[in-house]
Design a protein around this motif. Structure first.
Motif, PDB file in Angstrom:
ATOM      1  N   ASP A 181      -4.425   4.448  -9.486  1.00 43.89           N
ATOM      2  CA  ASP A 181      -4.346   3.136  -8.858  1.00 43.89           C
ATOM      3  C   ASP A 181      -5.553   2.998  -7.948  1.00 43.89           C
ATOM      4  O   ASP A 181      -5.890   3.941  -7.216  1.00 43.89           O
ATOM      5  CB  ASP A 181      -3.087   2.982  -8.000  1.00 43.89           C
TER       6      ASP A 181
ATOM      7  N   PRO B 152       0.797  -1.234   0.000  1.00 45.61           N
ATOM      8  CA  PRO B 152       0.000   0.000   0.000  1.00 45.61           C
ATOM      9  C   PRO B 152       0.820   1.270   0.000  1.00 45.61           C
ATOM     10  O   PRO B 152       0.315   2.335  -0.368  1.00 45.61           O
ATOM     11  CB  PRO B 152      -0.823  -0.120   1.286  1.00 45.61           C
TER      12      PRO B 152
ATOM     13  N   ILE C 226      -3.926   3.192   4.016  1.00 48.44           N
ATOM     14  CA  ILE C 226      -4.793   3.064   2.850  1.00 48.44           C
ATOM     15  C   ILE C 226      -6.061   3.887   2.991  1.00 48.44           C
ATOM     16  O   ILE C 226      -6.631   4.356   1.992  1.00 48.44           O
ATOM     17  CB  ILE C 226      -5.105   1.570   2.618  1.00 48.44           C
TER      18      ILE C 226
ATOM     19  N   TRP D 121      -3.089  -2.924  -5.402  1.00 51.43           N
ATOM     20  CA  TRP D 121      -3.416  -1.847  -6.336  1.00 51.43           C
ATOM     21  C   TRP D 121      -3.636  -2.397  -7.736  1.00 51.43           C
ATOM     22  O   TRP D 121      -2.853  -3.212  -8.231  1.00 51.43           O
ATOM     23  CB  TRP D 121      -2.286  -0.822  -6.391  1.00 51.43           C
TER      24      TRP D 121
ATOM     25  N   TRP E 174      -7.355   0.424  -4.991  1.00 48.20           N
ATOM     26  CA  TRP E 174      -7.076  -0.666  -4.061  1.00 48.20           C
ATOM     27  C   TRP E 174      -8.272  -1.619  -4.013  1.00 48.20           C
ATOM     28  O   TRP E 174      -9.381  -1.225  -3.657  1.00 48.20           O
ATOM     29  CB  TRP E 174      -6.796  -0.099  -2.672  1.00 48.20           C
TER      30      TRP E 174
END
Length: 291
Positions: free
Chosen positions: A204, A92, A97, A216, A206
């Protein structure tokens, strides 16, 4: 794929600048998507290197003598690798995150953005991300010269025109509206035969359920494809402003002219992505006190 990259930035001022400070996020790093073979930055003074809060390489240039122009010449060679369904195998990053679920002034959702996001219903797979990217690129046509680096996602959607930076901001706004972490990426692309500049921006996102668990997925919203071996990554952040490759302030100078030229040589085939404006999101400058 081997990408040979040349990026020249030139600021020219109507009158001498007495003092300026420039921050450069123009140095890619080796990661799961790319291997940096060599890289150099030629600047008109000493560059102080550090890392910003996101872990990007940050160079700072301070000029405290009169000058009527600043020129940066960046060049290097990066070996890129294909990514399966856009999945990066990196973690991350430095920032929790949850930070990437928070809206910013450039990615604040209004009613039309909320409607666009919820029309997608779910963002659980890479194919869901491509579907959202297609919706965004269909609603906001690629058109340089309409928006500015300060334009918001909501403004770009209302205008129906924008550039890669606007597409990325809209994707970020939609993902965050649905509670999905997403970050802005600046970098370069092999433009092929399309008229878009070789400097580029994408996102990107997650997701859970990747090859190694959560991770990602990197998506080029403008082209509605995964950002794979044709891309060189420079910096990441919550939006354009803290990921801007060139950003500065100055005292003096009056009017400013900015010229940016980016060339990508792909395995011996040169591509030209020149842009004399700010539509590609590669540079920005702020006057501290015009004298």
């Amino acid at each position: 794929m081997q990408l040979n990259i040349r990026h020249d930035t030139r600021y020219h001022y109507a009158t001498p600048v007495q003092y300026s400070i420039q921050q450069l996020r123009l140095t890619p790093e080796t990661n799961s998507a790319q291997h940096v073979r060599h890289w150099s930055i030629d600047a008109p003074g000493k560059l102080d290197a550090t890392r910003d809060a996101y872990g990007n390489v940050l160079h700072t240039l301070v000029l405290n003598r009169p000058h009527d122009q600043i020129v940066f010449a960046v060049s290097g060679e990066v070996e890129t690798v294909p990514l399966r369904d856009g999945w990066l195998s990196d973690g991350p990053g430095r920032i929790p995150i949850e930070h990437y679920t928070c809206a910013t002034p450039l990615t604040e959702a209004d009613d039309p953005i909320r409607a666009l996001a919820h029309a997608q219903r779910t963002l659980k797979t890479p194919s869901d991300l491509l579907a959202l990217a297609e919706s965004i690129s269909g609603r906001v046509r690629y058109m340089p010269g309409i928006t500015m680096v300060t334009s918001t996602a909501a403004q770009a959607l209302a205008l129906g025109n924008g550039v890669c930076q606007d597409h990325a901001h809209l994707m970020l706004a939609c993902c965050r509206q649905l509670g999905v972490p997403a970050r802005y990426v600046s970098g370069y692309i092999d433009p092929g035969d399309v008229p878009h500049a070789a400097s580029h921006a994408w996102v990107d996102v997650w997701l859970d359920g990747g090859p190694q668990g959560a991770g990602w997925v990197t998506v080029d919203v403008t082209h509605a494809v995964f950002a794979s071996e044709r891309y060189c990554r420079l910096a990441v952040a919550r939006d354009f402003q803290p990921a801007s490759p060139v950003r500065g302030s100055r005292i003096g100078g009056r009017d400013e002219t900015l010229d940016v030229s980016v060339f990508v040589d792909v395995n011996g085939t040169p591509r030209n992505g020149s842009d004399s404006g700010l539509g590609n999101g590669m540079a920005a400058s702020v006057g501290m006190a015009q004298q």
